[in-house]
Enzyme design. Structure first.
Site, PDB file in Angstrom:
ATOM      1  N   SER A  47       0.827  -1.217   0.000  1.00  0.00           N
ATOM      2  CA  SER A  47       0.000   0.000   0.000  1.00  0.00           C
ATOM      3  C   SER A  47       0.860   1.266   0.000  1.00  0.00           C
ATOM      4  O   SER A  47       0.354   2.349  -0.295  1.00  0.00           O
ATOM      5  CB  SER A  47      -0.977   0.005   1.179  1.00  0.00           C
ATOM      6  OG  SER A  47      -0.292   0.165   2.402  1.00  0.00           O
ATOM      7  N   HIS A  48       2.147   1.158   0.334  1.00  0.00           N
ATOM      8  CA  HIS A  48       3.014   2.336   0.289  1.00  0.00           C
ATOM      9  C   HIS A  48       4.301   2.048  -0.482  1.00  0.00           C
ATOM     10  O   HIS A  48       5.340   2.641  -0.231  1.00  0.00           O
ATOM     11  CB  HIS A  48       3.262   2.892   1.694  1.00  0.00           C
ATOM     12  CG  HIS A  48       2.011   3.494   2.268  1.00  0.00           C
ATOM     13  ND1 HIS A  48       0.984   2.721   2.756  1.00  0.00           N
ATOM     14  CD2 HIS A  48       1.578   4.779   2.356  1.00  0.00           C
ATOM     15  CE1 HIS A  48      -0.022   3.510   3.151  1.00  0.00           C
ATOM     16  NE2 HIS A  48       0.322   4.750   2.921  1.00  0.00           N
ATOM     17  N   GLU A 188      -5.030   0.449   1.048  1.00  0.00           N
ATOM     18  CA  GLU A 188      -5.487  -0.949   0.951  1.00  0.00           C
ATOM     19  C   GLU A 188      -6.828  -1.008   0.219  1.00  0.00           C
ATOM     20  O   GLU A 188      -7.074  -1.910  -0.583  1.00  0.00           O
ATOM     21  CB  GLU A 188      -5.662  -1.568   2.350  1.00  0.00           C
ATOM     22  CG  GLU A 188      -4.381  -1.802   3.112  1.00  0.00           C
ATOM     23  CD  GLU A 188      -3.529  -2.929   2.533  1.00  0.00           C
ATOM     24  OE1 GLU A 188      -4.048  -3.740   1.751  1.00  0.00           O
ATOM     25  OE2 GLU A 188      -2.323  -2.946   2.855  1.00  0.00           O
TER      26      GLU A 188
HETATM   27  P1  NDP Z   1      -1.217  -3.299   8.700  1.00  0.00           P
HETATM   28  O1  NDP Z   1      -2.513  -3.577   9.329  1.00  0.00           O
HETATM   29  O2  NDP Z   1      -0.894  -3.982   7.429  1.00  0.00           O
HETATM   30  O3  NDP Z   1      -0.010  -3.635   9.681  1.00  0.00           O
HETATM   31  C1  NDP Z   1       0.177  -2.929  10.823  1.00  0.00           C
HETATM   32  C2  NDP Z   1       1.320  -3.382  11.695  1.00  0.00           C
HETATM   33  O4  NDP Z   1       0.900  -4.558  12.378  1.00  0.00           O
HETATM   34  C3  NDP Z   1       2.619  -3.716  11.013  1.00  0.00           C
HETATM   35  O5  NDP Z   1       3.665  -3.299  11.865  1.00  0.00           O
HETATM   36  C4  NDP Z   1       2.540  -5.234  10.885  1.00  0.00           C
HETATM   37  O6  NDP Z   1       3.798  -5.875  10.840  1.00  0.00           O
HETATM   38  C5  NDP Z   1       1.834  -5.616  12.154  1.00  0.00           C
HETATM   39  N1  NDP Z   1       1.070  -6.853  12.030  1.00  0.00           N
HETATM   40  C6  NDP Z   1       0.189  -7.202  11.077  1.00  0.00           C
HETATM   41  N2  NDP Z   1      -0.324  -8.424  11.328  1.00  0.00           N
HETATM   42  C7  NDP Z   1       0.265  -8.864  12.476  1.00  0.00           C
HETATM   43  C8  NDP Z   1       0.164 -10.045  13.252  1.00  0.00           C
HETATM   44  N3  NDP Z   1      -0.633 -11.035  12.901  1.00  0.00           N
HETATM   45  N4  NDP Z   1       0.926 -10.151  14.362  1.00  0.00           N
HETATM   46  C9  NDP Z   1       1.755  -9.143  14.740  1.00  0.00           C
HETATM   47  N5  NDP Z   1       1.889  -7.995  14.046  1.00  0.00           N
HETATM   48  C10 NDP Z   1       1.149  -7.851  12.923  1.00  0.00           C
HETATM   49  O7  NDP Z   1      -1.074  -1.689   8.529  1.00  0.00           O
HETATM   50  P2  NDP Z   1      -2.092  -0.642   7.943  1.00  0.00           P
HETATM   51  O8  NDP Z   1      -2.758  -1.167   6.728  1.00  0.00           O
HETATM   52  O9  NDP Z   1      -2.920  -0.109   9.032  1.00  0.00           O
HETATM   53  O10 NDP Z   1      -1.056   0.512   7.494  1.00  0.00           O
HETATM   54  C11 NDP Z   1      -0.154   0.254   6.426  1.00  0.00           C
HETATM   55  C12 NDP Z   1       0.790   1.401   6.259  1.00  0.00           C
HETATM   56  O11 NDP Z   1       0.110   2.546   5.821  1.00  0.00           O
HETATM   57  C13 NDP Z   1       1.565   1.814   7.507  1.00  0.00           C
HETATM   58  O12 NDP Z   1       2.926   1.671   7.189  1.00  0.00           O
HETATM   59  C14 NDP Z   1       1.199   3.282   7.711  1.00  0.00           C
HETATM   60  O13 NDP Z   1       2.267   4.102   8.150  1.00  0.00           O
HETATM   61  C15 NDP Z   1       0.778   3.677   6.313  1.00  0.00           C
HETATM   62  N6  NDP Z   1      -0.145   4.816   6.347  1.00  0.00           N
HETATM   63  C16 NDP Z   1       0.320   6.048   6.001  1.00  0.00           C
HETATM   64  C17 NDP Z   1      -0.536   7.133   6.041  1.00  0.00           C
HETATM   65  C18 NDP Z   1      -0.048   8.501   5.740  1.00  0.00           C
HETATM   66  O14 NDP Z   1      -0.799   9.455   5.884  1.00  0.00           O
HETATM   67  N7  NDP Z   1       1.168   8.712   5.330  1.00  0.00           N
HETATM   68  C19 NDP Z   1      -1.937   6.998   6.405  1.00  0.00           C
HETATM   69  C20 NDP Z   1      -2.290   5.650   6.787  1.00  0.00           C
HETATM   70  C21 NDP Z   1      -1.424   4.606   6.731  1.00  0.00           C
HETATM   71  P3  NDP Z   1       4.311  -6.536   9.443  1.00  0.00           P
HETATM   72  O15 NDP Z   1       4.651  -5.375   8.563  1.00  0.00           O
HETATM   73  O16 NDP Z   1       5.458  -7.371   9.817  1.00  0.00           O
HETATM   74  O17 NDP Z   1       3.173  -7.350   8.893  1.00  0.00           O
HETATM   75  O1  PYC Z   2      -3.073   4.790   3.005  1.00  0.00           O
HETATM   76  O2  PYC Z   2      -4.467   5.918   4.262  1.00  0.00           O
HETATM   77  C1  PYC Z   2      -3.483   5.860   3.503  1.00  0.00           C
HETATM   78  C2  PYC Z   2      -2.751   7.105   3.183  1.00  0.00           C
HETATM   79  C3  PYC Z   2      -3.227   8.383   3.212  1.00  0.00           C
HETATM   80  C4  PYC Z   2      -2.173   9.198   2.849  1.00  0.00           C
HETATM   81  C5  PYC Z   2      -1.087   8.394   2.616  1.00  0.00           C
HETATM   82  N1  PYC Z   2      -1.461   7.118   2.828  1.00  0.00           N
END
Ligand code: NDP
Ligand code: PYC
Length: 343
Positions: A47-48, A188
């Site tokens: 997703s990133h 996602e």
């Molecule tokens: P996920 O739900 O995919 O994962 C979140 C975290 O939980 C990760 O550290 C992951 O580790 C861990 N994890 C997942 N499954 C398990 C498990 N079964 N047991 C233990 N740990 C687990 O993340 P999101 O979809 O919520 O977010 C994805 C990315 O999007 C993030 O990196 C976030 O910074 C980015 N984001 C950026 C935004 C922005 O504005 N710039 C806005 C929103 C999100 P692992 O990687 O090892 O699976």
């Molecule tokens: O995946 O929610 C997201 C997001 C918003 C801005 C950058 N990533």
């Protein structure tokens, strides 16, 4: 159709960097943005990863980000260091101030980095992992643009507001978690839309406030915070600490500024760095050893630690290369050949 051959991390880096250079980014800015995108793809954080190239190009084309911005550090010698991204991407601003943040945290025990006026598209683990590798505990957070309804509400007000934490480990990769405070990152849902697959139940509501599994209806409606009222409160804390506290945009203002969710948002970010040695100095205990006891006990129960999957993916990508789909490779070809004219 046969699966395309994997490409090396270095080759992907070179290709992505040349795309950003052709879009007018300065070499420093192109390097920083490329590093973070390729790291995402390398660690199987789709997703990133390279999916974000197009979004970054769009904000460049629309004039929402300055490709040649030069981050400006404002250091008063206190615990709070500010770096003004000057309407550039957040990543070069972080890299510009990282060394100073590390030094200040080691000197005073606790230091904060405020990133002002940046275009933020990336995952946060990259920054907290880098700080944890310097022996620091780290917290990172930022608002996004209003796309999440607070628990009990129906209108987008909060952002997907990511929150990340890093903890140093003496003999292995740091402990790092990083997630959106919505059930899933917006990226996602976008990936499901592109793949034509439904999103899981519980991720979003449509415009009328009804639960939906249709990615289009979800993107037009509102996403939901993770963990009900608990996630809603944490997302609110991120708005307050990384928006209101800094005097930077909150997610609603970022949405208004972007004119919708079709362009990546501009706002600020907050990163805190804590030196474990300073905090524990008078206790006579070793915080990293205490941490190891906890993390080993968690893993000992068969639970996986956050980021374990990512570090495994990184190792595989480094040894076997990164496999991209035909469509992803074709898009890289197109962006390399046409630059911003490809949009
Ligand atoms: P996920 O739900 O995919 O994962 C979140 C975290 O939980 C990760 O550290 C992951 O580790 C861990 N994890 C997942 N499954 C398990 C498990 N079964 N047991 C233990 N740990 C687990 O993340 P999101 O979809 O919520 O977010 C994805 C990315 O999007 C993030 O990196 C976030 O910074 C980015 N984001 C950026 C935004 C922005 O504005 N710039 C806005 C929103 C999100 P692992 O990687 O090892 O699976
Ligand atoms: O995946 O929610 C997201 C997001 C918003 C801005 C950058 N990533």
């Amino acid at each position: 159709m046969s699966t395309p051959a994997p490409i090396s991390v270095e080759e992907l880096h070179q290709r992505v960097q040349s795309i950003f250079l052709s879009c007018g980014l300065t070499p420093q800015n192109a390097e920083a943005v490329t590093d973070v995108i390729v790291a995402g793809e390398r660690d199987h954080c789709k997703s990133h990863g390279i999916y974000r190239i197009e979004g970054c190009m769009r904000v460049i084309k629309e004039g929402m980000v300055k490709p040649d911005a030069i981050p400006e550090i404002v250091d008063t010698g206190k615990a709070v260091i500010e770096v003004d991204a000057n309407a550039g991407f957040s990543n070069p601003a972080f890299f510009a101030a990282k060394e100073m943040l590390v030094a200040r945290a080691k000197e005073t025990g606790l230091a904060a980095l405020v990133i002002r006026d940046c275009l933020h598209f990336s995952a946060l683990w990259h920054d907290v992992e880098a700080l944890a590798e310097e022996g620091l505990a780290a917290l990172s957070m930022c608002p996004s643009y209003a796309s999440v309804a607070p628990t009990g509400g129906t209108e987008p007000l909060l952002g997907t507001n990511p929150f990340a934490f890093g903890w140093p480990r003496p003999d292995s990769h740091p402990y790092v978690f990083d997630f959106a405070t919505s059930v899933a990152a917006r990226g996602e849902i976008e990936l499901h839309r592109r793949a034509g697959t439904p999103i899981p139940e519980g991720w979003a509501i449509d415009r009328d406030g009804n639960p939906t599994t249709d990615p289009d209806a979800a993107l037009a409606g509102a996403m939901l915070p993770f963990g009900g009222h608990k996630g809603s409160a944490i997302a609110t804390m991120v708005e307050l600490l990384a928006g209101a506290l800094l005097g930077e945009f909150m997610s609603k203002e970022a949405l208004e500024f972007s004119g919708g969710t079709h362009l990546l948002p501009r706002h600020g970010a907050l990163i805190l760095a804590l030196d474990p040695t300073t905090f524990s100095a008078r206790s006579g205990r070793d915080p990293l050893a205490e941490g190891e006891r906890l993390l080993t006990a968690i893993a000992g129960q068969g639970a996986r630690l956050p980021s374990q999957r990512r570090f495994k993916a990184r190792k595989e990508s480094r040894s076997q290369g990164i496999t991209l789909s035909e469509a992803e490779l074709a898009q890289l070809d197109l962006f390399e050949a046409k630059g911003l004219a490809a949009l």
